[in-house]
Design a protein around this motif. Structure first.
Motif, mmCIF file in Angstrom:
data_model
loop_
_atom_site.group_PDB
_atom_site.id
_atom_site.type_symbol
_atom_site.label_atom_id
_atom_site.label_comp_id
_atom_site.label_asym_id
_atom_site.label_seq_id
_atom_site.Cartn_x
_atom_site.Cartn_y
_atom_site.Cartn_z
ATOM 1 N N GLY A 1 -31.960 36.505 10.397
ATOM 2 C CA GLY A 1 -31.981 37.980 10.762
ATOM 3 C C GLY A 1 -33.167 38.344 11.973
ATOM 4 N N GLU A 2 -34.322 38.328 11.316
ATOM 5 C CA GLU A 2 -35.414 38.745 12.345
ATOM 6 C C GLU A 2 -35.671 37.691 13.323
ATOM 7 O OE1 GLU A 2 -37.227 41.421 10.916
ATOM 8 O OE2 GLU A 2 -35.628 41.369 9.586
ATOM 9 N N GLY A 3 -34.968 36.607 13.209
ATOM 10 C CA GLY A 3 -35.270 35.666 14.370
ATOM 11 C C GLY A 3 -34.360 35.867 15.552
ATOM 12 N N ILE B 1 -33.614 28.149 4.286
ATOM 13 C CA ILE B 1 -32.912 28.224 5.352
ATOM 14 C C ILE B 1 -32.048 29.664 5.080
ATOM 15 C CG2 ILE B 1 -31.188 26.630 4.891
ATOM 16 C CD1 ILE B 1 -30.922 26.230 8.032
ATOM 17 N N GLU B 2 -31.995 30.444 6.286
ATOM 18 C CA GLU B 2 -30.825 31.554 6.367
ATOM 19 C C GLU B 2 -29.805 31.180 6.758
ATOM 20 O OE1 GLU B 2 -33.140 35.026 8.350
ATOM 21 O OE2 GLU B 2 -34.347 33.218 8.605
ATOM 22 N N PRO B 3 -28.622 31.675 5.932
ATOM 23 C CA PRO B 3 -27.295 31.594 6.700
ATOM 24 C C PRO B 3 -27.131 31.993 7.989
ATOM 25 C CG PRO B 3 -27.242 32.767 4.362
ATOM 26 C CD PRO B 3 -28.527 32.326 4.881
ATOM 27 N N ASN C 1 -39.472 42.210 -6.888
ATOM 28 C CA ASN C 1 -39.281 43.512 -6.090
ATOM 29 C C ASN C 1 -39.007 43.415 -4.880
ATOM 30 O OD1 ASN C 1 -40.279 44.877 -8.694
ATOM 31 N ND2 ASN C 1 -41.795 43.373 -8.412
ATOM 32 N N SER C 2 -38.960 42.417 -4.077
ATOM 33 C CA SER C 2 -38.722 42.211 -2.654
ATOM 34 C C SER C 2 -38.257 40.881 -2.343
ATOM 35 C CB SER C 2 -40.140 42.774 -1.969
ATOM 36 O OG SER C 2 -40.928 41.591 -2.178
ATOM 37 N N GLY C 3 -38.058 40.915 -0.926
ATOM 38 C CA GLY C 3 -37.487 39.666 -0.322
ATOM 39 C C GLY C 3 -38.550 38.765 -0.392
ATOM 40 N N ALA C 4 -39.765 39.022 -0.096
ATOM 41 C CA ALA C 4 -40.933 37.913 -0.054
ATOM 42 C C ALA C 4 -41.083 37.299 -1.310
ATOM 43 C CB ALA C 4 -42.259 38.502 0.545
ATOM 44 N N GLU C 5 -41.239 38.430 -2.344
ATOM 45 C CA GLU C 5 -41.332 38.016 -3.738
ATOM 46 C C GLU C 5 -40.183 36.805 -4.262
ATOM 47 O OE1 GLU C 5 -42.553 40.416 -6.875
ATOM 48 O OE2 GLU C 5 -42.691 41.775 -5.243
ATOM 49 N N ALA C 6 -39.108 37.287 -3.580
ATOM 50 C CA ALA C 6 -38.017 36.187 -4.208
ATOM 51 C C ALA C 6 -38.265 35.065 -3.443
ATOM 52 C CB ALA C 6 -36.521 36.753 -3.791
ATOM 53 N N ASN C 7 -38.596 34.843 -2.292
ATOM 54 C CA ASN C 7 -38.870 33.593 -1.600
ATOM 55 C C ASN C 7 -40.137 33.019 -2.328
ATOM 56 O OD1 ASN C 7 -36.623 33.433 0.028
ATOM 57 N ND2 ASN C 7 -37.710 34.906 1.525
ATOM 58 N N GLU C 8 -41.120 33.728 -2.776
ATOM 59 C CA GLU C 8 -42.151 32.915 -3.382
ATOM 60 C C GLU C 8 -41.798 32.365 -4.679
ATOM 61 O OE1 GLU C 8 -45.699 33.107 -3.330
ATOM 62 O OE2 GLU C 8 -45.705 34.156 -1.206
ATOM 63 N N GLY D 1 -36.920 31.176 11.707
ATOM 64 C CA GLY D 1 -36.539 31.880 10.623
ATOM 65 C C GLY D 1 -37.547 33.178 10.179
ATOM 66 N N PHE D 2 -37.402 33.768 8.967
ATOM 67 C CA PHE D 2 -38.188 34.667 8.514
ATOM 68 C C PHE D 2 -37.873 34.717 7.095
ATOM 69 C CE2 PHE D 2 -39.406 38.885 7.229
ATOM 70 C CZ PHE D 2 -40.539 39.110 7.818
ATOM 71 N N HIS D 3 -39.019 34.510 6.429
ATOM 72 C CA HIS D 3 -39.040 34.677 4.917
ATOM 73 C C HIS D 3 -39.861 35.610 4.014
ATOM 74 C CE1 HIS D 3 -36.176 31.362 5.430
ATOM 75 N NE2 HIS D 3 -37.053 30.700 6.164
ATOM 76 N N GLY D 4 -40.697 36.331 5.103
ATOM 77 C CA GLY D 4 -41.365 37.603 4.402
ATOM 78 C C GLY D 4 -43.026 37.422 4.895
ATOM 79 N N ARG D 5 -43.548 38.257 4.368
ATOM 80 C CA ARG D 5 -44.873 38.554 4.701
ATOM 81 C C ARG D 5 -46.107 38.246 3.970
ATOM 82 N NH1 ARG D 5 -45.615 40.431 9.930
ATOM 83 N NH2 ARG D 5 -44.243 41.708 10.611
ATOM 84 N N ALA E 1 -32.545 40.458 -1.771
ATOM 85 C CA ALA E 1 -33.266 41.662 -2.026
ATOM 86 C C ALA E 1 -32.713 42.903 -0.975
ATOM 87 C CB ALA E 1 -34.590 41.350 -1.421
ATOM 88 N N LYS E 2 -32.626 43.024 0.099
ATOM 89 C CA LYS E 2 -32.531 44.038 1.067
ATOM 90 C C LYS E 2 -31.349 44.867 0.539
ATOM 91 C CE LYS E 2 -34.874 43.121 5.602
ATOM 92 N NZ LYS E 2 -35.535 41.741 5.522
ATOM 93 N N GLY E 3 -30.115 44.560 0.631
ATOM 94 C CA GLY E 3 -28.925 45.318 0.129
ATOM 95 C C GLY E 3 -28.802 45.377 -1.248
ATOM 96 N N PHE F 1 -31.129 29.002 -0.088
ATOM 97 C CA PHE F 1 -31.017 29.946 1.106
ATOM 98 C C PHE F 1 -31.473 31.133 0.947
ATOM 99 C CE2 PHE F 1 -26.278 28.640 2.616
ATOM 100 C CZ PHE F 1 -26.806 27.271 2.927
ATOM 101 N N ASP F 2 -31.989 31.651 1.810
ATOM 102 C CA ASP F 2 -32.675 33.126 1.942
ATOM 103 C C ASP F 2 -31.581 33.711 2.288
ATOM 104 O OD1 ASP F 2 -33.772 35.441 2.503
ATOM 105 O OD2 ASP F 2 -35.510 34.411 3.522
ATOM 106 N N GLU F 3 -31.139 34.543 1.415
ATOM 107 C CA GLU F 3 -29.957 35.572 1.713
ATOM 108 C C GLU F 3 -30.340 37.169 1.486
ATOM 109 O OE1 GLU F 3 -26.244 35.219 2.101
ATOM 110 O OE2 GLU F 3 -25.881 33.242 1.182
ATOM 111 N N VAL F 4 -31.629 37.038 1.659
ATOM 112 C CA VAL F 4 -32.245 38.570 1.630
ATOM 113 C C VAL F 4 -31.517 39.484 2.292
ATOM 114 C CG1 VAL F 4 -34.532 40.013 2.101
ATOM 115 C CG2 VAL F 4 -34.449 37.573 0.783
ATOM 116 N N GLN F 5 -31.249 38.988 3.796
ATOM 117 C CA GLN F 5 -30.679 40.032 4.538
ATOM 118 C C GLN F 5 -29.103 40.033 4.545
ATOM 119 O OE1 GLN F 5 -31.556 41.882 9.216
ATOM 120 N NE2 GLN F 5 -33.057 40.456 8.185
ATOM 121 N N THR F 6 -28.468 38.751 4.433
ATOM 122 C CA THR F 6 -27.300 38.697 4.547
ATOM 123 C C THR F 6 -26.526 38.597 3.275
ATOM 124 O OG1 THR F 6 -27.717 36.195 4.028
ATOM 125 C CG2 THR F 6 -27.434 36.716 6.407
#
Ligand SMILES: *Cc1c(COP(=O)(O)O)cnc(C)c1O
Length: 393
Positions: free
Chosen positions: A186-188, A181-183, A89-96, A123-127, A243-245, A214-219
């Protein structure tokens, strides 16, 4: 709770790239729910598809087969390097999910007792607890220790730093299970990945049987001008998260894996809401509408205009602006060291010009408008950015 420093406007309605506040004031939206509302606000196709879905069925549970989930999984597999999907349901969960996958791989395929995941600084991978532990920014850790163990950090785009860390961690034998790693960070601060670095990274991962995630949550999902950020780097990850888009503003996330990284068995991981018919209908509609309307072409055209305009603005305000970074419709206007203007201050000032932007760290003004943004709206966006600088410089 006081978890957010909110801006003093209440957004009550939206259409396309525009939103209205409770007083009827209209704003140009370069936030788009933080890179989530890919089709803009209140998109007709998404509205129709989701209304139909609400009338049909909303949620059933993964105890059963779900045709909307199968349709979205098929689309994602057909349009990426991945072979399988897990929905959450979210980016953080996808990374979990990705972190659990990496650990299971470490234990069962590599025989590592205490698997380590390497991630990038800034980097940033969620909360969630594991996601902040994987996030290479100490300010997200403070007050939440003890963190989840097994994460170590190297400098983004710096292969020497990666090699040094790897050597240090593996001085007594193999311990590294994965790299996360993010391609584009984003937040960084909208740091775009360096092709050569990523190719060296991938070669090293292949050599040492380290999973490249890869964390493609934002990209992901077209924001970068390609479907996936990795396409800009000439590499393919073993797994990636999105996740995001994906849901056009609705909550959905996914872990995508290639067949050789398809390690979960029934019972390993699950989500009550993950992959529900409503969220998956949102995802499949966003995906097929991006295709039907040729929005990747639009992203690239609008991105070139936005980038040119932002570079010109940078030159007009050299006392405050350093450079422009990003790819596609994820762009960051970078403030220089000397200026007292912060991204937060600019964001507040932009409200007077009826423009919504979002900081990416203290010194980067991030713009992530809907992928449907028109040339005239990019022009308007640039005008409002310029006007905001004139007001505060
Ligand atoms: C936003 C973001 C996340 C976290 O997503 P949530 O849906 O807020 O949990 C993770 N990784 C990246 C790269 C992000 O941009």
């Amino acid at each position: 709770m006081d978890t957010y420093k909110r801006l003093p406007i209440k957004i009550v309605r939206g259409k396309g790239c525009w939103v209205w506040d409770q007083n009827g004031k209209r704003y140009l939206d370069a936030v788009a729910g933080i890179a989530t509302c890919s089709l803009g606000h209140s998109d007709n196709a998404l509205r129709r598809a989701l209304t139909r879905q609400l009338n049909q069925i909303q949620h059933v549970s993964n105890l059963f087969e779900i045709s909307e989930q199968e349709a979205l999984a098929s689309w994602l597999v057909d349009h990426s390097c991945a072979d399988r999907a897990f929905f959450c349901n979210s980016g953080a969960e996808a990374n979990e999910a990705a972190i659990k996958l990496a650990r299971k791989y470490g234990h069962f395929k590599r025989g590592i007792e205490e698997p380590v995941i390497l991630a990038a600084k800034a980097g940033f991978h969620g909360r969630t607890l594991a996601a902040i532990s994987a996030t290479g920014q100490p300010n997200y850790h403070k007050g939440f220790e003890p963190l989840v163990q097994g994460f170590e950090f190297f400098t983004y785009n710096d292969f020497a730093s990666f090699e040094k860390l790897l050597k240090q961690i593996e001085n007594k034998g193999p311990r590294v299970a994965a790299v996360l790693i993010e391609p584009i960070q984003g937040e960084g601060g909208i740091n775009t990945g360096n092709e050569i670095f990523f190719q060296q990274l991938q070669a090293e991962c292949i050599k040492r049987e380290i999973l490249l995630i890869f964390d493609e949550v934002q990209t992901g999902m077209g924001r970068s001008g390609n479907w996936w950020g990795y396409e800009h780097l000439g590499v393919e990850p073993d797994a990636f998260t999105i996740a995001k888009g994906l849901g056009g503003g609705h909550a959905i996330g996914a872990l995508m894996v290639k067949q050789h990284a398809n390690f979960f068995s029934p019972g390993d991981h699950a989500s009550t809401f993950g992959g529900n018919p409503f969220a998956c209908k949102a995802g499949i509609t966003v995906a097929t509408e991006i295709e039907r309307r040729n929005l990747l072409t639009n992203v690239n055209k609008r991105a070139a205009e936005l980038n040119d305009g932002l570079i010109a603005i940078t030159k007009s305000f050299p006392n405050h602006l350093h450079t422009v970074r990003g790819l596609g419709l994820i762009q960051g206007l970078v403030l220089n060291e000397e200026t007292t203007i912060t991204a937060q201050l600019f964001t507040k000032a932009a409200l007077n010009e009826k423009l919504l932007v979002v900081p990416a760290g203290p010194k980067v003004i991030r713009m992530v408008p809907p992928l449907v943004i028109k040339a005239s709206e990019i022009e308007e966006l640039l005008k409002r950015v310029k006007a905001t600088f004139r007001n505060i410089e």
